[in-house]
Design a protein around this motif. Structure first.
Motif, short mmCIF file in Angstrom:
data_model
loop_
_atom_site.label_atom_id
_atom_site.label_comp_id
_atom_site.label_asym_id
_atom_site.label_seq_id
_atom_site.Cartn_x
_atom_site.Cartn_y
_atom_site.Cartn_z
N ALA A 29 -4.98 -2.07 6.10
CA ALA A 29 -6.37 -1.90 6.44
C ALA A 29 -6.96 -1.04 5.34
O ALA A 29 -6.21 -0.43 4.57
CB ALA A 29 -6.52 -1.21 7.79
N ARG A 68 -9.77 5.39 4.93
CA ARG A 68 -11.03 6.11 4.72
C ARG A 68 -10.91 7.03 3.51
O ARG A 68 -9.82 7.43 3.12
CB ARG A 68 -11.43 6.90 5.96
CG ARG A 68 -10.54 8.06 6.30
CD ARG A 68 -11.11 8.86 7.44
NE ARG A 68 -10.13 9.82 7.93
CZ ARG A 68 -10.43 10.92 8.57
NH1 ARG A 68 -11.69 11.21 8.84
NH2 ARG A 68 -9.49 11.73 8.99
N GLY A 116 0.82 -1.22 0.00
CA GLY A 116 0.00 0.00 0.00
C GLY A 116 0.85 1.26 0.00
O GLY A 116 2.09 1.22 -0.10
N GLN A 117 0.15 2.40 0.09
CA GLN A 117 0.85 3.70 0.05
C GLN A 117 1.82 3.86 1.21
O GLN A 117 2.93 4.34 1.02
CB GLN A 117 -0.05 4.88 0.23
CG GLN A 117 -1.37 5.11 -0.30
CD GLN A 117 -1.70 6.55 0.10
OE1 GLN A 117 -1.11 7.50 -0.41
NE2 GLN A 117 -2.61 6.73 1.05
N VAL A 129 -0.14 -2.28 9.38
CA VAL A 129 -0.51 -1.10 8.59
C VAL A 129 -1.71 -1.41 7.70
O VAL A 129 -2.56 -0.56 7.45
CB VAL A 129 0.70 -0.65 7.72
CG1 VAL A 129 0.32 0.52 6.83
CG2 VAL A 129 1.90 -0.29 8.60
N ILE A 184 -2.70 -9.17 0.97
CA ILE A 184 -3.75 -10.05 0.46
C ILE A 184 -3.28 -10.59 -0.90
O ILE A 184 -2.49 -9.93 -1.59
CB ILE A 184 -5.10 -9.31 0.33
CG1 ILE A 184 -4.95 -8.01 -0.47
CG2 ILE A 184 -5.67 -9.01 1.71
CD1 ILE A 184 -6.26 -7.35 -0.83
#
Ligand code: NAI
Ligand code: OAA
Length: 333
Positions: A90, A93, A16-17, A88, A44
Motif C-alpha cells: 500500500a 504515509r 517494499g521496505q 502489506v 505492481i
C-alpha cells in the motif's frame, strides 16, 4: 528434512521496505518453525525487477525451509491456493499525513485483492492486513470477499501492542517478558487506546506497577499512539523492521496459538471483525484482546472498563465508523 506440506504464504508489496524485512524471517522459521514455506509475492509491474533481486537474495540464503517462490503482478495467479495472505503493499504515509489520508489511494488495492482472494485462496486462508489504513483496508478486503468467513480477516495492531509492552517494561524497569495481557483497543491510528488497566507486570496490574496515572495519560498513551509518526520524523520513512516483526508475531500466534508455557492465558491484540463485543458495532474491524487456538481467534470477554478506557475506546471506534462511512461513500464496500 521435514515431510510436512508447505505453508503457502502470499505477501503483497513484497519489494517494499517491510517486504525486505519480512520475507527472510518468514522463511527462516520465525513463522512456522521447520515447516516448509512456499512464498507467493505480489507486486505492481514496475516493481517486479526489484523483486527479482530480492528473490535472488532469498535463493542465496539457501534456507532449508524455503519450498519455492513465485512472483507476479496478477493477484488471482499469485493468491492461488494460499493458506496465509499478508497484505502489506500500500502507499505509506509521509510526514504530516494521518493514516486515514490514505483511504482513497489504497481502497482500490484492497477491493481488487479481496475479490482475488475470494476467487482463488485455499479454504483455510487467513488474511492479515498491514498496509494502512490497516483496519479499514481489512474491512474493504473482507467485504469484497463474501465467500471467505469474516473471521479470517484481521488488521495489524500487534506493532502497537509490542510498542506498549516495550514502553511499560522500560518505565517499570523489568524485562519485556514480565509484561502480559496488553491490549490495544480500536483503530491502528493516533486514536488507538493502549490499556494498562488490564495489562500485568509480573502478577500485578500494570497501572499499579507504574503507579503514576498522569504518566499513563500524558506520556504512555500518546507515545504509543504516535510512535509511527515519531519514526517517520526520525528515519524519514515509516517503520519497517518492527512492522515486519509484528506482522510475523501476529500471523504466528493466529495460526499456531497465543500463550506460552506458564502463561497459557496470556492474550494479544488483533483487529478483527467485531461480533458486537464491548459495544463496538458489529462488522467493524477493531482491535481487541484475543486468544488464538488452532487458527481461530476469540475475543477475551468480560473485562471491566473504567471511564477513561470507555471514553478512549468510543473515540477510536467513532473514527472507524467515519472511515467505514467514507469508503462506503466511495463505493468500495
Ligand atoms: N499496521 C502497521 O502497524 C504498519 C503498517 N505500515 C504500512 O505498511 C504499508 C507498506 O509499507 P512499506 O513497506 O514501508 O511501503 P513501501 O512503499 O516501501 O512498499 C510498499 C510496496 O507496495 C507495493 N504496492 C503498491 N500497490 C500494490 C498493489 N496493488 N499490489 C501489490 N503491491 C503493491 C509498492 O510497489 C511497494 O513496493 C504502508 O501502508 C505502511 O503505512 C507500516 C508500518 C506499520
Ligand atoms: O505510522 C505509519 O504510517 C506506519 C505505521 O503504521 C506505524 O509505524 O505504526
Amino acid at each position: 528434512m521435514s515431510q510436512q506440506s508447505p505453508l503457502k504464504v502470499a505477501v503483497t508489496g513484497a519489494a517494499g521496505q517491510i517486504g525486505y524485512n519480512l520475507l527472510f524471517r518468514l522463511v527462516s522459521g520465525a513463522l512456522a518453525g521447520d515447516r516448509p514455506v512456499e512464498l507467493r509475492l505480489l507486486e505492481i509491474e514496475p516493481a517486479l525487477k526489484s523483486l527479482e533481486g530480492v528473490v535472488m537474495e532469498l535463493d542465496d540464503c539457501a534456507f532449508p525451509t524455503l519450498a519455492g517462490v513465485e512472483i507476479g503482478s496478477d493477484a488471482e495467479k499469485v493468491f492461488d491456493g494460499v493458506n496465509l495472505a499478508l497484505l502489506v503493499g500500500a502507499r505509506p504515509r509521509g510526514p504530516g499525513m494521518e493514516r486515514g489520508d490514505l483511504l482513497e489511494a489504497n481502497g482500490a488495492i484492497f477491493t481488487a485483492q479481496g475479490k482475488a482472494l475470494n476467487a482463488v485462496a485455499a479454504d483455510d486462508v487467513r488474511i492479515g492486513v498491514t498496509g494502512n489504513p490497516a483496519n479499514t483496508n481489512a474491512l474493504i478486503a473482507m467485504r469484497n470477499a463474501p465467500d471467505v468467513p469474516a473471521s479470517r480477516f484481521s488488521a495489524l495492531t500487534r506493532l502497537d501492542h509490542n510498542r506498549a509492552i516495550a514502553q511499560v517494561a522500560s518505565k517499570v524497569g523489568v524485562p519485556v517478558t514480565e509484561v502480559s495481557r496488553m491490549t490495544i483497543w480500536g483503530n491502528h491510528s493516533s486514536t488507538q487506546y493502549p490499556d494498562l488497566f488490564h495489562a500485568r507486570v509480573g502478577d500485578r496490574s500494570a497501572a499499579e506497577a507504574v503507579g503514576d496515572d498522569a504518566w499513563i495519560v500524558d506520556d504512555f498513551i500518546p507515545t504509543v499512539a504516535k510512535r509511527g509518526a515519531a519514526i517517520i520524523e526520525a528515519r524519514g520513512s515509516s517503520s519497517a523492521a518492527s512492522a515486519a516483526s509484528a506482522t510475523i508475531d501476529a500471523a504466528r500466534d493466529w495460526l499456531f496459538g497465543t500463550g506460552s508455557p506458564g502463561r497459557e492465558d496470556d492474550w494479544v491484540s488483533m483487529a478483527v471483525a467485531s461480533p458486537g463485543a464491548y459495544g463496538v458495532p458489529e462488522g467493524l474491524i477493531s482491535s481487541f484482546p484475543v486468544r488464538c487456538t488452532d487458527g481461530d481467534w476469540e475475543i477475551v470477554e468480560g473485562l471491566d472498563l473504567n471511564d477513561l478506557s470507555r471514553e478512549r475506546i468510543d473515540a477510536s471506534v467513532a473514527e472507524l465508523v467515519e472511515e467505514r462511512d467514507a469508503v462506503q461513500a466511495l463505493g468500495l464496500i
